[in-house]
Each structure stands twice: as C-alpha cells, then as structure tokens.
Design a protein around this motif. Structure first.
Motif, PDB file in Angstrom:
ATOM      1  N   GLY A 157      37.311  28.157  42.675  1.00  0.00           N
ATOM      2  CA  GLY A 157      36.574  29.242  42.024  1.00  0.00           C
ATOM      3  C   GLY A 157      37.319  30.552  42.167  1.00  0.00           C
ATOM      4  O   GLY A 157      38.467  30.596  42.611  1.00  0.00           O
ATOM      5  N   THR A 158      36.646  31.620  41.807  1.00  0.00           N
ATOM      6  CA  THR A 158      37.209  32.972  41.917  1.00  0.00           C
ATOM      7  C   THR A 158      36.554  33.667  43.097  1.00  0.00           C
ATOM      8  O   THR A 158      35.322  33.713  43.191  1.00  0.00           O
ATOM      9  N   ILE A 159      37.384  34.200  43.978  1.00  0.00           N
ATOM     10  CA  ILE A 159      36.900  34.819  45.213  1.00  0.00           C
ATOM     11  C   ILE A 159      36.947  36.333  45.092  1.00  0.00           C
ATOM     12  O   ILE A 159      37.960  36.907  44.693  1.00  0.00           O
ATOM     13  N   PHE A 160      35.837  36.957  45.445  1.00  0.00           N
ATOM     14  CA  PHE A 160      35.781  38.422  45.529  1.00  0.00           C
ATOM     15  C   PHE A 160      35.980  38.794  46.983  1.00  0.00           C
ATOM     16  O   PHE A 160      35.160  38.461  47.842  1.00  0.00           O
ATOM     17  N   THR A 161      37.093  39.490  47.285  1.00  0.00           N
ATOM     18  CA  THR A 161      37.409  39.841  48.661  1.00  0.00           C
ATOM     19  C   THR A 161      38.067  41.199  48.700  1.00  0.00           C
ATOM     20  O   THR A 161      38.159  41.904  47.682  1.00  0.00           O
ATOM     21  N   PHE A 162      38.538  41.605  49.866  1.00  0.00           N
ATOM     22  CA  PHE A 162      39.213  42.893  50.006  1.00  0.00           C
ATOM     23  C   PHE A 162      40.458  42.917  49.115  1.00  0.00           C
ATOM     24  O   PHE A 162      41.110  41.894  48.894  1.00  0.00           O
ATOM     25  N   VAL A 163      40.831  44.102  48.666  1.00  0.00           N
ATOM     26  CA  VAL A 163      41.973  44.256  47.754  1.00  0.00           C
ATOM     27  C   VAL A 163      43.237  43.623  48.337  1.00  0.00           C
ATOM     28  O   VAL A 163      43.968  42.900  47.648  1.00  0.00           O
ATOM     29  N   ASP A 164      43.505  43.881  49.611  1.00  0.00           N
ATOM     30  CA  ASP A 164      44.759  43.412  50.205  1.00  0.00           C
ATOM     31  C   ASP A 164      44.812  41.904  50.394  1.00  0.00           C
ATOM     32  O   ASP A 164      45.900  41.358  50.632  1.00  0.00           O
ATOM     33  N   PHE A 165      43.673  41.219  50.312  1.00  0.00           N
ATOM     34  CA  PHE A 165      43.675  39.773  50.521  1.00  0.00           C
ATOM     35  C   PHE A 165      43.847  38.980  49.229  1.00  0.00           C
ATOM     36  O   PHE A 165      44.079  37.774  49.270  1.00  0.00           O
ATOM     37  N   GLY A 166      43.714  39.634  48.073  1.00  0.00           N
ATOM     38  CA  GLY A 166      43.833  38.902  46.816  1.00  0.00           C
ATOM     39  C   GLY A 166      45.130  38.119  46.684  1.00  0.00           C
ATOM     40  O   GLY A 166      45.110  36.912  46.392  1.00  0.00           O
ATOM     41  N   PRO A 167      46.301  38.737  46.895  1.00  0.00           N
ATOM     42  CA  PRO A 167      47.556  37.990  46.776  1.00  0.00           C
ATOM     43  C   PRO A 167      47.665  36.837  47.765  1.00  0.00           C
ATOM     44  O   PRO A 167      48.215  35.777  47.430  1.00  0.00           O
ATOM     45  N   ARG A 168      47.167  37.009  48.977  1.00  0.00           N
ATOM     46  CA  ARG A 168      47.228  35.926  49.964  1.00  0.00           C
ATOM     47  C   ARG A 168      46.358  34.751  49.534  1.00  0.00           C
ATOM     48  O   ARG A 168      46.750  33.589  49.719  1.00  0.00           O
ATOM     49  N   ILE A 169      45.213  35.052  48.959  1.00  0.00           N
ATOM     50  CA  ILE A 169      44.319  33.990  48.504  1.00  0.00           C
ATOM     51  C   ILE A 169      44.981  33.140  47.428  1.00  0.00           C
ATOM     52  O   ILE A 169      44.956  31.904  47.487  1.00  0.00           O
ATOM     53  N   ILE A 170      45.607  33.769  46.438  1.00  0.00           N
ATOM     54  CA  ILE A 170      46.196  32.983  45.350  1.00  0.00           C
ATOM     55  C   ILE A 170      47.489  32.299  45.782  1.00  0.00           C
ATOM     56  O   ILE A 170      47.889  31.287  45.190  1.00  0.00           O
ATOM     57  N   ALA A 171      48.154  32.834  46.820  1.00  0.00           N
ATOM     58  CA  ALA A 171      49.396  32.220  47.275  1.00  0.00           C
ATOM     59  C   ALA A 171      49.147  31.011  48.178  1.00  0.00           C
ATOM     60  O   ALA A 171      49.924  30.060  48.165  1.00  0.00           O
ATOM     61  N   MET A 172      48.056  31.027  48.950  1.00  0.00           N
ATOM     62  CA  MET A 172      47.853  30.007  49.969  1.00  0.00           C
ATOM     63  C   MET A 172      46.636  29.123  49.740  1.00  0.00           C
ATOM     64  O   MET A 172      46.345  28.255  50.555  1.00  0.00           O
ATOM     65  N   THR A 173      45.890  29.358  48.661  1.00  0.00           N
ATOM     66  CA  THR A 173      44.772  28.477  48.343  1.00  0.00           C
ATOM     67  C   THR A 173      44.792  28.177  46.842  1.00  0.00           C
ATOM     68  O   THR A 173      45.566  28.770  46.092  1.00  0.00           O
ATOM     69  N   LYS A 174      43.907  27.278  46.424  1.00  0.00           N
ATOM     70  CA  LYS A 174      43.808  26.933  45.002  1.00  0.00           C
ATOM     71  C   LYS A 174      42.929  27.918  44.243  1.00  0.00           C
ATOM     72  O   LYS A 174      42.817  27.838  43.018  1.00  0.00           O
ATOM     73  N   ASP A 215      54.849  40.171  49.170  1.00  0.00           N
ATOM     74  CA  ASP A 215      55.534  38.898  49.400  1.00  0.00           C
ATOM     75  C   ASP A 215      54.695  37.734  48.893  1.00  0.00           C
ATOM     76  O   ASP A 215      55.215  36.781  48.297  1.00  0.00           O
ATOM     77  N   ASN A 216      53.399  37.793  49.140  1.00  0.00           N
ATOM     78  CA  ASN A 216      52.513  36.738  48.647  1.00  0.00           C
ATOM     79  C   ASN A 216      52.487  36.700  47.121  1.00  0.00           C
ATOM     80  O   ASN A 216      52.554  35.625  46.513  1.00  0.00           O
ATOM     81  N   LEU A 217      52.403  37.874  46.512  1.00  0.00           N
ATOM     82  CA  LEU A 217      52.371  37.902  45.054  1.00  0.00           C
ATOM     83  C   LEU A 217      53.708  37.459  44.469  1.00  0.00           C
ATOM     84  O   LEU A 217      53.746  36.787  43.437  1.00  0.00           O
ATOM     85  N   ARG A 218      54.811  37.828  45.121  1.00  0.00           N
ATOM     86  CA  ARG A 218      56.122  37.397  44.628  1.00  0.00           C
ATOM     87  C   ARG A 218      56.207  35.879  44.606  1.00  0.00           C
ATOM     88  O   ARG A 218      56.704  35.287  43.654  1.00  0.00           O
ATOM     89  N   LEU A 219      55.713  35.225  45.663  1.00  0.00           N
ATOM     90  CA  LEU A 219      55.713  33.772  45.683  1.00  0.00           C
ATOM     91  C   LEU A 219      54.853  33.223  44.553  1.00  0.00           C
ATOM     92  O   LEU A 219      55.234  32.255  43.876  1.00  0.00           O
ATOM     93  N   ALA A 220      53.689  33.822  44.329  1.00  0.00           N
ATOM     94  CA  ALA A 220      52.814  33.370  43.236  1.00  0.00           C
ATOM     95  C   ALA A 220      53.510  33.543  41.890  1.00  0.00           C
ATOM     96  O   ALA A 220      53.382  32.682  40.997  1.00  0.00           O
ATOM     97  N   GLN A 221      54.257  34.617  41.714  1.00  0.00           N
ATOM     98  CA  GLN A 221      54.982  34.854  40.467  1.00  0.00           C
ATOM     99  C   GLN A 221      56.088  33.825  40.270  1.00  0.00           C
ATOM    100  O   GLN A 221      56.306  33.323  39.156  1.00  0.00           O
ATOM    101  N   VAL A 222      56.802  33.501  41.341  1.00  0.00           N
ATOM    102  CA  VAL A 222      57.869  32.495  41.250  1.00  0.00           C
ATOM    103  C   VAL A 222      57.286  31.127  40.931  1.00  0.00           C
ATOM    104  O   VAL A 222      57.832  30.370  40.111  1.00  0.00           O
TER     105      VAL A 222
END
Length: 601
Positions: A491-508, A49-56
């Motif tokens: 910047g670019t954040i290195f985090t857990f795999v499942d958090f990547g989409p949430r990071i790009i959807a809800m932060t800069k 869902d987070n990635l879908r929002l980022a794609q839209v």
C-alpha cells in the motif's frame, strides 16, 4: 638517515601518481573495513542515497532514460518530480549489472552501493594532489593527501553507501581548480571547461564556484592577453560540454525553463557566454593592447549575459529551488544542512570551520609568496576565490562544508610546508619542538579534530532526550525494523518526510514524499497533517493522498519538531495513544521502534 629520507622524498615526488592511487586504495580499504557493518545492514543513511537507489532500480526495471519521476512517491498524483540527472546513476547501474551474475541481485545492489562512492574519490584525490603540486610544491602533494584525513565533511561524501551525487560534484570541482592552476593555457582552459560542464550536468550545487572559475578565465586574459588560448579552450569546451550534457541527460521535466537543474535556462547562458568569450579572445591585438580596454570589454560581455538572463528568464533571478513560503516555514527551515553554521552546535561549527580558516591563511601566504610573478599570483587568487566563497557561504548554509574543506586543503598544507621548516630551524628549543608540531597540526587541519574529544562542547539536546533521539534515528531505518512493515499488504504509507525514500528503497510499499523541493506541496501537506488535528489529518492522508497506512517513529528527529511546535497536534496524539476511529493499529511486534496504523475509514 638524511640520505634515506632524501631518496624517499625523491621517489614520492617522481612517482606521485602511484602515491595518489596508493592513498586512494588505503582510504577505500579503511572505509570498507570500518563501515562493513553498515554495508551488511544496507544502512543507506541519507534520504538522497535511498532515493538514488530507487531511481537506479527504476532505470534497470525499464523506466525511460529521460523519465526521472519517482512514481512510488505520491503515486495518486503521478509521482514525485526529481530534478536529478542520470549521469550519477550510470556507475551504480553498471556495478549492479556486473555483480549480479556472481552474487545475485540483493548482494549486487549492496556492494554496488558500497563501491560506487569510492570511484569519484580517486579523481578528487588526484586533482587535489595536482593542485597542491602546482600552487605549493611537488613535495607537498603527499601532505595534501594525508590532510584529507581531517577533512571529515569532504571525505564523508565518499563513505561506502554514500551513493548520491555530491562525491562526483566535489571531484569535478577539484578538477576545475586544478585546471585554474595549470600554467599550460589550452590544457588548463579545456580541463576547467569540461569539468564545469560535467558538474552542471549533474546539478547546480557548485554553480557559484564554477561561475568564479569562469570569471577567472577572463581575469587571466585581462592580466595577460596571451592567455587567449586558455579563454578559447574554456569557452568552447564549456558551451559544447553543457550542450552535450543537456542532450544526453536532461530529463523531460528539465527540458522546460526550470531554474534548479541544467535546463534551457543555463544551457542558453552557457552558449551566449561561451560565444562572447570566444569573440573577445579573437579580437585583433590592436584593439586589446591595453588591460583597461580588455577589462571594459569583459565588463560589457558580462553585462550582456546578465541582461540576457534577466530578460529571458526572470523567474530564475530569485532562489533557484522555488520552495513555497509555507514549505520553507514548515520544513526547509528545520533542515540542518540548510542552516547557517552558527546555528549548529559549537562542536560541529568548530570541526567544520577549522580547515577552511587554515586554508584562508594558507592562501594568503601563497599569494604573498607569488606577489612578484603576476600569472602565478593570478592563478593562486583564482583558486583562493572559490575557497574563500565557500567559507563565507557557511554563514548561510552548512551544506557548503564539504566543498569548503576540500578547497582549503592546498592552502592549509602550505602553512605546514613553508612554516614548519622555519620553526624547526629555530635556535629556541621550545619553538623548535612545540612550534613545529603546532604548525604541522594546524597546516594539516589536524589540531581541532585531535583536540575535539577534550573540549567541553555543550550538547544540542538534554542528555536523556539526546539518547532517545539517537536510538530512534538508528533503529527505525534499519532492515530489521522495516521487515515487519514490509510484510504488510502492499500500500501507500503516510510517514515523516525524511522516511519516504527509505520506505520505497527497502520495502514494497509506496510513500507520499521525500525532502525534494519540487514536491513542496506534498512536503507541506505532510507537515500540516502531523501538526493539525485528527480531522485535518484525515482530509490530507485519506482524501488527498489516499494513503493505506500511517507510520511514525516516536522520538525520531522529525518527531521532535512536532513535539516542540505542535504539542496538541496529530502526531503527539498518536504517540500518546489517542488514535482516531479511522485508524486501526497494526501489530509490528513488541520490539518494533515503529508505530503503524491501517486506514479503515
């Protein structure tokens, strides 16, 4: 009372379309009300869902229609390759554009994500009602709409904010089944073919059920040669619809011979298969007068399609995702929905399996009742086959649960519709009362969900640890917790795999990866970084991905993997406060559930 019930029953049967819309409005209103807090908190709970929002957002910001790379994941290597299509993006983007002038950009996104999942629920409910009317009785459609309350895995795909493609795929699958049960041949074939093409355009998750629907079209023709009109309508609409879907929605990446999305591979199969089926239907009657001859010809056509696929696209004969063995071991084997149902807790397994098992019994009952009407029996078996298959596939992956529950509903409802009246007419008062109630609860799929709170299911994690994990899973993705992360320099954040989409959807910020199989190298690297020592982590985080920050959520579900399998690994060292000199702590405030470090060397 009897006359009043009769009039109500007549109204429900006559105005069933209105009943479907009213049921949809009731479900939608309840979901919006019950999940209002999540909507206000923009709690897109799933990575997709987070990635879908980022794609839209990328589409609305000018990214190319056929460019589906997510450039904010793994930016140093040109972005993450995403295998989706734009078809599901359209209603979300349309809602955002329509709402922006009235509520502004942020609120437009929030409410678009709340409303969009409710849209495919209407055709799904309508198709299930139609399917139940055709297989069970026009009077049973209301029962099917009510039984969806207890199809928790299915209805969870339509909750507000659940904007990924699964709801649409379930809706198209339900329409495919309704087409299979349609006694009108051309309309049924056209319905099944178009809905199959639309589902394939979105993704391949339902392919096995769609393939069984295609086999059913041929089966109908073998049983009755007059079904040729259905076969022609199906084959032509499937081939044409798939071609249109490919032209309009296939991304640049999917124009290569890839196996995990609508590509030249599956387009070619659809075109070859469609041409062969049309050819079979147009054979002269003198050549196809015997069912045995029709069966042999169908077998030859199937063999030709299989041989074509094997010779032209041998890379697509194994698992379609093509995940590397390393990523499978480190990541995919830990994904809960990719595990078989028996590897889940007894509570999850019981709640997931109850309705599909009831559906299995109900379809057997329907088949027995239709045993003297060959085509009605054929249509019943055609619908039952995908439902049985979904139940069997739960022994492979739990992700088939939503489809298994949805397809089980008409069969399960048949138990209540046909057996409850017989129990009610019993001369034994115990059978009349308890028997009727039991049959209705089982047929509606309600028995297990209603009793689940009273059954002593064992917990997956110890009580104390389970609370810690649940708290971390809830707090870390929240907007409040991400706000201090967002105020740091971009910047670019290195985090857990499942958090990547949430990071790009809800932060800069950008992130490294998400749980998307085409990017299995980045997924494996992420897992290896947190499992290995600090030196290995620096090589991956700094040298390979040039990350600016490291971000972890202690005790979150992903963290438990490293805690259990890499007790001396980089994550465990960070959580224990053993931070290497090339990382500098970032103060996120005393109440933050996150731990964050800036890369300084």
């Amino acid at each position: 009372m009897g006359r009043a019930w009769g009039r109500a029953d007549e109204w429900l049967v006559r105005h069933w379309r209105t009943v479907v819309v009213l049921a949809w409005l009731a479900y939608a209103a309840y979901y919006l009300f019950s999940r209002y807090a999540q909507v206000r908190g923009f709690a897109l709970g799933d990575t997709d869902d987070n990635l879908r929002l980022a794609q839209v957002r990328a589409l609305l910001d000018g990214q190319g229609w056929f460019d589906l790379r997510q450039h904010r994941l793994d930016p140093v290597h040109g972005g993450a390759d995403i295998h989706w299509s734009r078809l599901v993006d359209l209603p979300i983007a349309g809602l955002i554009l329509a709402l922006r002038p009235f509520v502004g950009g942020v609120e437009a996104e929030r409410w678009a994500c709340a409303i969009a999942p409710l849209l495919p629920m209407l055709p799904m409910l309508g198709a299930i009602a139609v399917l139940t009317r055709r297989l069970v009785s026009p009077r049973a459609a209301v029962l099917a709409l009510a039984a969806m309350v207890f199809a928790g895995s299915t209805m969870g795909m339509y909750y507000p904010l659940r904007i990924d493609h699964h709801g649409w795929q379930l809706a198209f699958l339900a329409i495919v089944l309704a087409g299979l049960a349609d006694p009108r041949r051309a309309r049924g074939g056209l319905t099944t073919g178009v809905a199959s093409a639309l589902s394939l355009t979105i993704g391949l998750e339902m392919m096995i059920y769609l393939a069984l629907a295609g086999v059913a079209q041929v089966f109908f023709w073998i049983v009755d040669p007059s079904e040729r009109r259905r076969l022609i309508a199906y084959a032509g609409s499937l081939a044409a619809g798939t071609a249109v879907g490919f032209v309009l929605f296939a991304s640049y990446a999917n124009r290569a011979a890839v196996c995990d999305a609508l590509s030249p591979v599956w387009l070619s199969d659809a075109m070859v298969g469609g041409a062969l089926l049309v050819g079979l239907a147009f054979l002269p009657g003198r050549l196809t007068s015997s069912w045995a001859v029709r069966l042999a010809m169908a077998a030859v056509a199937g063999a030709i399609v299989a041989a074509f696929h094997a010779l032209a696209f041998p890379q697509c004969l194994s698992r379609l995702e093509g995940v590397s063995p390393l990523a499978t071991e480190l990541w995919l084997s830990h994904v809960k929905e990719a595990r078989p149902i028996y590897r889940h807790s007894a509570e999850i397994a019981t709640l997931t399996l109850a309705l599909p098992i009831g559906g299995l019994l109900g379809y057997l009952l329907l088949a027995w009742r239709a045993r003297r009407a060959s085509m009605k029996l054929a249509r019943t078996l055609a619908v039952a086959a995908p439902a049985f298959t979904a139940l069997a596939l739960l022994m492979w992956q739990t992700r088939t649960g939503p489809a298994a529950q949805m397809m089980a509903v008409p069969g399960s409802v048949a138990i209540a519709f046909f057996l409850a009246p017989r129990a009610f007419r019993s001369e034994n008062s115990l059978v009349r009362v308890l028997g009727t109630v039991t049959v209705v609860l089982i047929g509606m799929g309600a028995a297990v969900p209603l009793l689940s709170n009273y059954l002593p299911f064992p917990k997956e994690l110890p009580k104390a640890m389970g609370k810690l994990v649940a708290t971390a899973n809830r707090r870390c993705p929240s907007l409040a917790a991400l706000r201090p992360v967002n105020v740091q320099p971009k910047g670019t954040i290195f985090t857990f795999v499942d958090f990547g989409p949430r990071i790009i959807a809800m932060t800069k910020h950008n992130a490294i990866t998400g749980p998307y199989h085409r990017n299995d190298r980045a997924i494996a690297d992420s897992m290896l970084a947190f499992r290995g020592d600090a030196r290995n982590a620096r090589r991956i985080i700094v040298d390979t991905y040039r990350a600016d920050y490291v971000l972890v959520c202690p005790n979150q579900s992903s963290a438990t993997i490293f805690m259990a399998e890499a007790k001396k690994g980089f994550y465990v060292q960070l959580a224990a406060g053993k931070v290497p000199s090339w990382l500098q702590p970032v103060d996120l405030g005393p109440k933050s559930p996150w731990k964050m470090w800036k890369v300084v060397g």
